[in-house]
Design an enzyme around this catalytic site. Structure first.
Site, PDB file in Angstrom:
ATOM      1  N   ARG A   1       0.807  -1.225   0.000  1.00  0.00           N
ATOM      2  CA  ARG A   1       0.000   0.000   0.000  1.00  0.00           C
ATOM      3  C   ARG A   1       0.841   1.276   0.000  1.00  0.00           C
ATOM      4  O   ARG A   1       0.439   2.313   0.504  1.00  0.00           O
ATOM      5  CB  ARG A   1      -0.953   0.047   1.195  1.00  0.00           C
ATOM      6  CG  ARG A   1      -1.960  -1.063   1.186  1.00  0.00           C
ATOM      7  CD  ARG A   1      -3.118  -0.760   2.107  1.00  0.00           C
ATOM      8  NE  ARG A   1      -4.026  -1.883   2.126  1.00  0.00           N
ATOM      9  CZ  ARG A   1      -3.882  -2.935   2.926  1.00  0.00           C
ATOM     10  NH1 ARG A   1      -2.863  -2.991   3.749  1.00  0.00           N
ATOM     11  NH2 ARG A   1      -4.746  -3.913   2.878  1.00  0.00           N
TER      12      ARG A   1
ATOM     13  N   LYS B   1       2.692  11.432 -11.390  1.00  0.00           N
ATOM     14  CA  LYS B   1       1.786  10.616 -12.211  1.00  0.00           C
ATOM     15  C   LYS B   1       2.511   9.324 -12.526  1.00  0.00           C
ATOM     16  O   LYS B   1       3.564   9.336 -13.173  1.00  0.00           O
ATOM     17  CB  LYS B   1       1.502  11.333 -13.530  1.00  0.00           C
ATOM     18  CG  LYS B   1       0.217  12.097 -13.579  1.00  0.00           C
ATOM     19  CD  LYS B   1       0.025  12.523 -15.017  1.00  0.00           C
ATOM     20  CE  LYS B   1      -1.318  13.103 -15.295  1.00  0.00           C
ATOM     21  NZ  LYS B   1      -1.443  13.385 -16.743  1.00  0.00           N
TER      22      LYS B   1
ATOM     23  N   GLU C   1       9.144  17.961 -25.111  1.00  0.00           N
ATOM     24  CA  GLU C   1       8.514  18.516 -23.899  1.00  0.00           C
ATOM     25  C   GLU C   1       9.062  19.909 -23.589  1.00  0.00           C
ATOM     26  O   GLU C   1       8.325  20.780 -23.095  1.00  0.00           O
ATOM     27  CB  GLU C   1       8.720  17.592 -22.695  1.00  0.00           C
ATOM     28  CG  GLU C   1       8.217  16.151 -22.877  1.00  0.00           C
ATOM     29  CD  GLU C   1       6.697  16.002 -22.856  1.00  0.00           C
ATOM     30  OE1 GLU C   1       5.982  17.018 -22.715  1.00  0.00           O
ATOM     31  OE2 GLU C   1       6.221  14.840 -22.993  1.00  0.00           O
TER      32      GLU C   1
ATOM     33  N   LYS D   1       6.874  22.683 -13.993  1.00  0.00           N
ATOM     34  CA  LYS D   1       6.177  21.438 -13.644  1.00  0.00           C
ATOM     35  C   LYS D   1       5.891  21.404 -12.149  1.00  0.00           C
ATOM     36  O   LYS D   1       4.806  20.997 -11.709  1.00  0.00           O
ATOM     37  CB  LYS D   1       7.030  20.229 -14.061  1.00  0.00           C
ATOM     38  CG  LYS D   1       6.377  18.873 -13.833  1.00  0.00           C
ATOM     39  CD  LYS D   1       5.254  18.604 -14.820  1.00  0.00           C
ATOM     40  CE  LYS D   1       4.572  17.261 -14.605  1.00  0.00           C
ATOM     41  NZ  LYS D   1       5.130  16.164 -15.370  1.00  0.00           N
TER      42      LYS D   1
ATOM     43  N   GLU E   1      -4.745  16.940 -11.747  1.00  0.00           N
ATOM     44  CA  GLU E   1      -5.185  17.300 -13.100  1.00  0.00           C
ATOM     45  C   GLU E   1      -6.691  17.489 -13.214  1.00  0.00           C
ATOM     46  O   GLU E   1      -7.362  16.873 -14.029  1.00  0.00           O
ATOM     47  CB  GLU E   1      -4.692  16.261 -14.122  1.00  0.00           C
ATOM     48  CG  GLU E   1      -4.805  16.786 -15.545  1.00  0.00           C
ATOM     49  CD  GLU E   1      -4.095  15.930 -16.579  1.00  0.00           C
ATOM     50  OE1 GLU E   1      -2.950  15.521 -16.340  1.00  0.00           O
ATOM     51  OE2 GLU E   1      -4.705  15.695 -17.625  1.00  0.00           O
TER      52      GLU E   1
ATOM     53  N   ARG F   1      -3.382  21.772 -14.778  1.00  0.00           N
ATOM     54  CA  ARG F   1      -2.408  20.769 -15.228  1.00  0.00           C
ATOM     55  C   ARG F   1      -2.701  20.269 -16.639  1.00  0.00           C
ATOM     56  O   ARG F   1      -1.808  19.791 -17.340  1.00  0.00           O
ATOM     57  CB  ARG F   1      -2.370  19.601 -14.226  1.00  0.00           C
ATOM     58  CG  ARG F   1      -1.206  18.643 -14.459  1.00  0.00           C
ATOM     59  CD  ARG F   1      -0.903  17.797 -13.228  1.00  0.00           C
ATOM     60  NE  ARG F   1       0.146  16.827 -13.515  1.00  0.00           N
ATOM     61  CZ  ARG F   1       0.728  16.067 -12.599  1.00  0.00           C
ATOM     62  NH1 ARG F   1       0.371  16.165 -11.340  1.00  0.00           N
ATOM     63  NH2 ARG F   1       1.666  15.213 -12.931  1.00  0.00           N
TER      64      ARG F   1
ATOM     65  N   ASN G   1      -0.873  19.134 -21.728  1.00  0.00           N
ATOM     66  CA  ASN G   1      -1.205  18.231 -22.825  1.00  0.00           C
ATOM     67  C   ASN G   1      -1.167  18.891 -24.203  1.00  0.00           C
ATOM     68  O   ASN G   1      -1.608  18.292 -25.181  1.00  0.00           O
ATOM     69  CB  ASN G   1      -2.578  17.590 -22.590  1.00  0.00           C
ATOM     70  CG  ASN G   1      -2.527  16.628 -21.421  1.00  0.00           C
ATOM     71  OD1 ASN G   1      -1.533  15.930 -21.225  1.00  0.00           O
ATOM     72  ND2 ASN G   1      -3.573  16.610 -20.619  1.00  0.00           N
TER      73      ASN G   1
ATOM     74  N   HIS H   1      -0.246  16.858 -27.205  1.00  0.00           N
ATOM     75  CA  HIS H   1      -0.429  15.470 -26.784  1.00  0.00           C
ATOM     76  C   HIS H   1      -1.700  14.814 -27.327  1.00  0.00           C
ATOM     77  O   HIS H   1      -1.777  13.594 -27.395  1.00  0.00           O
ATOM     78  CB  HIS H   1      -0.425  15.360 -25.260  1.00  0.00           C
ATOM     79  CG  HIS H   1       0.952  15.449 -24.657  1.00  0.00           C
ATOM     80  ND1 HIS H   1       1.777  16.539 -24.839  1.00  0.00           N
ATOM     81  CD2 HIS H   1       1.657  14.583 -23.879  1.00  0.00           C
ATOM     82  CE1 HIS H   1       2.918  16.339 -24.190  1.00  0.00           C
ATOM     83  NE2 HIS H   1       2.872  15.154 -23.598  1.00  0.00           N
TER      84      HIS H   1
ATOM     85  N   HIS I   1      -0.734  11.518 -28.907  1.00  0.00           N
ATOM     86  CA  HIS I   1      -1.129  10.178 -28.475  1.00  0.00           C
ATOM     87  C   HIS I   1      -1.635   9.342 -29.640  1.00  0.00           C
ATOM     88  O   HIS I   1      -1.363   8.141 -29.721  1.00  0.00           O
ATOM     89  CB  HIS I   1      -2.201  10.259 -27.385  1.00  0.00           C
ATOM     90  CG  HIS I   1      -1.631  10.601 -26.042  1.00  0.00           C
ATOM     91  ND1 HIS I   1      -2.301  11.391 -25.128  1.00  0.00           N
ATOM     92  CD2 HIS I   1      -0.455  10.285 -25.460  1.00  0.00           C
ATOM     93  CE1 HIS I   1      -1.552  11.539 -24.046  1.00  0.00           C
ATOM     94  NE2 HIS I   1      -0.420  10.882 -24.223  1.00  0.00           N
TER      95      HIS I   1
ATOM     96  N   HIS J   1       7.421   8.984 -27.647  1.00  0.00           N
ATOM     97  CA  HIS J   1       6.522   9.992 -27.066  1.00  0.00           C
ATOM     98  C   HIS J   1       6.947  11.429 -27.412  1.00  0.00           C
ATOM     99  O   HIS J   1       6.146  12.227 -27.900  1.00  0.00           O
ATOM    100  CB  HIS J   1       6.428   9.802 -25.557  1.00  0.00           C
ATOM    101  CG  HIS J   1       5.540  10.810 -24.889  1.00  0.00           C
ATOM    102  ND1 HIS J   1       4.175  10.800 -25.050  1.00  0.00           N
ATOM    103  CD2 HIS J   1       5.830  11.875 -24.103  1.00  0.00           C
ATOM    104  CE1 HIS J   1       3.662  11.818 -24.371  1.00  0.00           C
ATOM    105  NE2 HIS J   1       4.640  12.475 -23.791  1.00  0.00           N
TER     106      HIS J   1
HETATM  107 ZN    ZN Z   1       4.475  14.176 -22.562  1.00  0.00          ZN
END
Ligand code: ZN
Ligand code: ADP
Length: 371
Positions: free
Chosen positions: A123, A145, A187, A229, A239, A243, A247, A250, A254, A267
């Site tokens: 946990r 994340k 990025e 960041k 998010e 936040r 993206n 993105h 994606h 990526h």
């Molecule tokens: Zn990214």
């Protein structure tokens, strides 16, 4: 030597990002200072281990830490529940208890996977992000994340779980393949467009120095990206608001990654191309001036990106776009530039314009260029 510290303010989960060069000699004292448990498991991949694993282990042992390691194959496919489970098994078999720490020594793949394992094992155990790629040093290692992929979607199984600290050694970048430097720039340029016109101008002026890994230039852009960041994470850890602007590039990105089965296009490369398509959308919608559109595209064109065509066809990208799991109430959400350093979130882009932006992107030489 630690040259810089940036703090992520999250109440009792606050933590620092340490940045510097030749940092191995101060890792163990920093762990002690943060009360990191004596039992440490370093998790890394077979590309990174030959360079950095042994010295780090020896250094930690010298400071009486009880260290072991798990070395896995490289690549995005390792970000799976199967691999996470294999690591759980190994940890359990070695009697790694609750009072232990995991060190994620590697790029975004290792960072996301190890963070996920750390969040779930007993946990939640302590973990440290020690990112070794430019992309993970400027973006993914900060913010907590963590996730693995599911056959039906990337990063679909995960958590928000913050590390004890982030440990960024610039020297690690020297062994990184050039393609990975380009990925990191994806990025970095993103941060310039969404939040920091000065950073954008700095990249325009210093692109070659960054590509050649000039220490000062890398430290500068990295510091700025980490600051942003850290700030955004502090404002909106989960998010639900600001936040989302991370993206930019993105949404299309994606789809490009998915169309290339997460192998043809990396990526960071997908983000670079995604920014071209999405900036085109902003221009067509009259949100951004022709001058700013030109500056963004001109900068991306100067970055030596050569993606193999492979499975990347316009039809497949369009299909991936349709099946994106990341829609909000059935609507595609785009982060679009208004001017350098400012973006807007838009969910009213016409499907025909999305298609046009992809056709526009495919007309760019970079997508079809051979490596
Ligand atoms: Zn990214
Ligand atoms: P990202 O950080 O962009 O998500 P990955 O975690 O997939 O990328 O890492 C990219 C590739 O670079 C992987 O093959 C990984 O093994 C390798 N790699 C990571 N860091 C280093 C390094 N410092 N030196 C050499 N290779 C590295």
């Amino acid at each position: 030597m630690i040259q810089r510290q940036i703090d992520v303010a999250l109440g009792e989960r606050s933590y620092p990002i340490y940045v510097g060069t030749s940092m191995t000699t101060s890792f163990a004292p920093t762990c002690q200072q943060h009360g990191v448990p004596k039992r440490i498991v370093i998790i890394t991949d077979t590309n990174i281990a030959p360079h950095y694993l042994k010295p780090l282990q020896q250094h930690l042992r010298h400071f009486q830490f009880d260290v072991s390691s798990i070395v896995i194959p490289p690549g995005e496919r390792q970000k799976s529940l199967q691999r996470a489970n294999a690591i759980f098994t190994e940890l359990l078999k070695s009697n790694v208890g609750r009072k232990s720490a995991l060190v994620a020594l590697g790029g975004g793949v290792i960072g996301d996977l190890v963070g996920f394992v750390a969040a779930a094992y007993h946990r939640g155990v302590t973990y440290i992000q020690a990112p070794t790629t430019l992309l993970s040093q400027v973006d993914s290692s900060v913010g907590g994340k963590v996730a693995v992929n599911h056959p039906l979607g990337k990063n679909m199984i995960g958590a928000f779980y913050q590390p004890k600290f982030v440990w960024i050694d610039i020297d690690c970048l020297r062994t990184l393949p050039p393609r990975e430097i380009v990925c990191g720039l994806g990025e970095i340029v993103k941060y310039g467009v969404i939040l920091d016109a000065e950073l954008f101008a700095y990249i325009e002026t210093n692109l070659d120095r960054i590509l050649q890994l000039d220490n000062e230039a890398v430290m500068h852009v990295q510091g700025r990206c980490c600051e942003m960041k850290a700030h955004i994470t502090s404002e909106d850890e989960r998010e639900t608001g600001i936040r989302v602007i991370l993206n930019y590039g993105h949404t299309v990105g994606h789809a490009l990654e998915a169309a290339g089965n997460f192998t043809t296009v990396k990526h960071g490369e997908a983000v670079l191309m995604g920014m071209i398509a999405e900036t085109y959308i902003a221009r067509q919608m009259g949100m951004v001036s022709p001058e700013v559109h030109e500056r963004i595209v001109a900068l991306i064109r100067r970055i030596p990106l050569r993606v193999r065509k492979g499975s990347l066809t316009l039809a497949r990208v369009l299909q991936a776009m349709k099946h994106d799991k990341k829609t909000v109430d059935g609507k595609k959400r785009f982060v679009l530039p208004v001017r350098l350093g400012e973006v807007q979130i838009v969910d009213t882009v016409e499907p025909s314009l999305i298609n046009a932006s992809l056709r526009h992107l495919f007309a760019e030489k970079m997508v079809t260029g051979k490596r």
